[in-house]
Design a protein around this motif. Structure first.
Motif, PDB file in Angstrom:
ATOM      1  N   ARG A 220     -29.978  17.224 -48.809  1.00  0.00           N
ATOM      2  CA  ARG A 220     -31.120  16.656 -48.093  1.00  0.00           C
ATOM      3  C   ARG A 220     -32.350  17.552 -48.244  1.00  0.00           C
ATOM      4  O   ARG A 220     -32.261  18.764 -48.205  1.00  0.00           O
ATOM      5  CB  ARG A 220     -30.763  16.512 -46.612  1.00  0.00           C
ATOM      6  N   ARG A 221     -33.489  16.916 -48.406  1.00  0.00           N
ATOM      7  CA  ARG A 221     -34.740  17.664 -48.545  1.00  0.00           C
ATOM      8  C   ARG A 221     -35.114  18.305 -47.224  1.00  0.00           C
ATOM      9  O   ARG A 221     -35.114  17.671 -46.191  1.00  0.00           O
ATOM     10  CB  ARG A 221     -35.861  16.744 -48.967  1.00  0.00           C
ATOM     11  N   ARG A 222     -35.484  19.540 -47.278  1.00  0.00           N
ATOM     12  CA  ARG A 222     -35.897  20.244 -46.077  1.00  0.00           C
ATOM     13  C   ARG A 222     -37.421  20.323 -45.979  1.00  0.00           C
ATOM     14  O   ARG A 222     -37.972  20.514 -44.936  1.00  0.00           O
ATOM     15  CB  ARG A 222     -35.324  21.641 -46.077  1.00  0.00           C
TER      16      ARG A 222
ATOM     17  N   ARG B 155     -40.938  16.276 -39.049  1.00  0.00           N
ATOM     18  CA  ARG B 155     -41.222  14.875 -39.372  1.00  0.00           C
ATOM     19  C   ARG B 155     -42.700  14.699 -39.664  1.00  0.00           C
ATOM     20  O   ARG B 155     -43.516  15.516 -39.236  1.00  0.00           O
ATOM     21  CB  ARG B 155     -40.825  13.997 -38.188  1.00  0.00           C
TER      22      ARG B 155
ATOM     23  N   THR C 104     -24.317  15.392 -48.499  1.00  0.00           N
ATOM     24  CA  THR C 104     -25.651  14.887 -48.157  1.00  0.00           C
ATOM     25  C   THR C 104     -26.434  15.905 -47.327  1.00  0.00           C
ATOM     26  O   THR C 104     -27.651  16.010 -47.467  1.00  0.00           O
ATOM     27  CB  THR C 104     -25.582  13.550 -47.396  1.00  0.00           C
ATOM     28  N   ALA C 105     -25.754  16.652 -46.484  1.00  0.00           N
ATOM     29  CA  ALA C 105     -26.446  17.682 -45.701  1.00  0.00           C
ATOM     30  C   ALA C 105     -26.967  18.796 -46.599  1.00  0.00           C
ATOM     31  O   ALA C 105     -28.049  19.335 -46.368  1.00  0.00           O
ATOM     32  CB  ALA C 105     -25.505  18.248 -44.637  1.00  0.00           C
TER      33      ALA C 105
ATOM     34  N   THR D  69     -41.886  21.723 -42.293  1.00  0.00           N
ATOM     35  CA  THR D  69     -40.613  21.074 -41.995  1.00  0.00           C
ATOM     36  C   THR D  69     -40.871  20.062 -40.887  1.00  0.00           C
ATOM     37  O   THR D  69     -41.989  19.897 -40.423  1.00  0.00           O
ATOM     38  CB  THR D  69     -39.549  22.092 -41.541  1.00  0.00           C
TER      39      THR D  69
ATOM     40  N   TRP E 274     -20.468  13.791 -46.053  1.00  0.00           N
ATOM     41  CA  TRP E 274     -21.436  14.277 -45.066  1.00  0.00           C
ATOM     42  C   TRP E 274     -21.934  15.663 -45.454  1.00  0.00           C
ATOM     43  O   TRP E 274     -23.132  15.950 -45.391  1.00  0.00           O
ATOM     44  CB  TRP E 274     -20.795  14.304 -43.683  1.00  0.00           C
TER      45      TRP E 274
END
Length: 192
Positions: A85-87, A133, A81-82, A131, A78
């Protein structure tokens, strides 16, 4: 995962490993350990036969060990992956009004936003980052202000010009923004 949480976790793991490793090295070099320390001296082993086989006959021992190790592996994955992860937002969905929509590259919108922000009076350099969604992007804008710039006026111009143009051109209802302003370093001016 926030940068602060990541740095704190890495710092804590590093401190624990440094403390344990340093204390084992010190005991190995002949320093007398405290009475509560788990090892007595140079010739002491990490796990004696009695310690290693103490819980072997118990039915709960191996499931507990396997569950603890699995939990450590899951937490480590975890964390990895954190960190990886792409920001940065790569695409923004644009409502074209025909029900289809279009995709706008995030870097293109960032470049236009940076260019407009850099042209504002009193801005020495600008950096923008998308940043969030694709449907609900957010921006982070960093401005390096010249010594004569008024931060309030610059923020007002940024909001009403550059950010408004970016919001309107992408067809967004809102574009939440976080703006960080810092002053450019300069030599003191001589006053007579």
């Amino acid at each position: 995962m926030s940068r602060t949480v990541n740095r704190v976790l890495i710092g804590l793991v590093g401190l624990v490993l440094l403390a344990v490793g340093g204390s084992v090295l010190a005991v190995g070099l002949g320093v007398d350990p405290p009475s509560w320390w788990i090892h007595d001296g140079k010739k002491d082993v990490l796990l004696s036969d009695a310690e290693r086989t103490r819980w072997d006959g118990e039915g709960w021992w191996w499931p507990t060990v396997i569950a603890a190790l699995a939990l450590v592996v899951l937490l480590t994955l975890w964390w990895l992956t954190a960190v990886l992860r792409r920001r940065r937002l790569t695409e923004v969905r644009v409502n074209t009004g025909d029900g289809e929509g279009a995709l706008l590259r995030g870097r293109a919108l960032e470049g236009v936003l940076e260019g407009e922000a850099a042209e504002l009076d009193g801005v020495h350099r600008a950096h923008a980052r998308l940043t969030g969604r694709p449907d609900t992007p957010k921006t982070r804008v960093r401005l390096l202000l010249e010594p004569h710039a008024d931060p309030g006026t610059t923020l007002n111009h940024l909001t009403t010009q550059a950010l408004a143009h970016a919001r309107n051109s992408a067809g967004l209802d809102s574009l939440p923004s976080e703006v960080l302003m810092t002053g450019a370093k300069h030599k003191a001016e001589r006053v007579s």
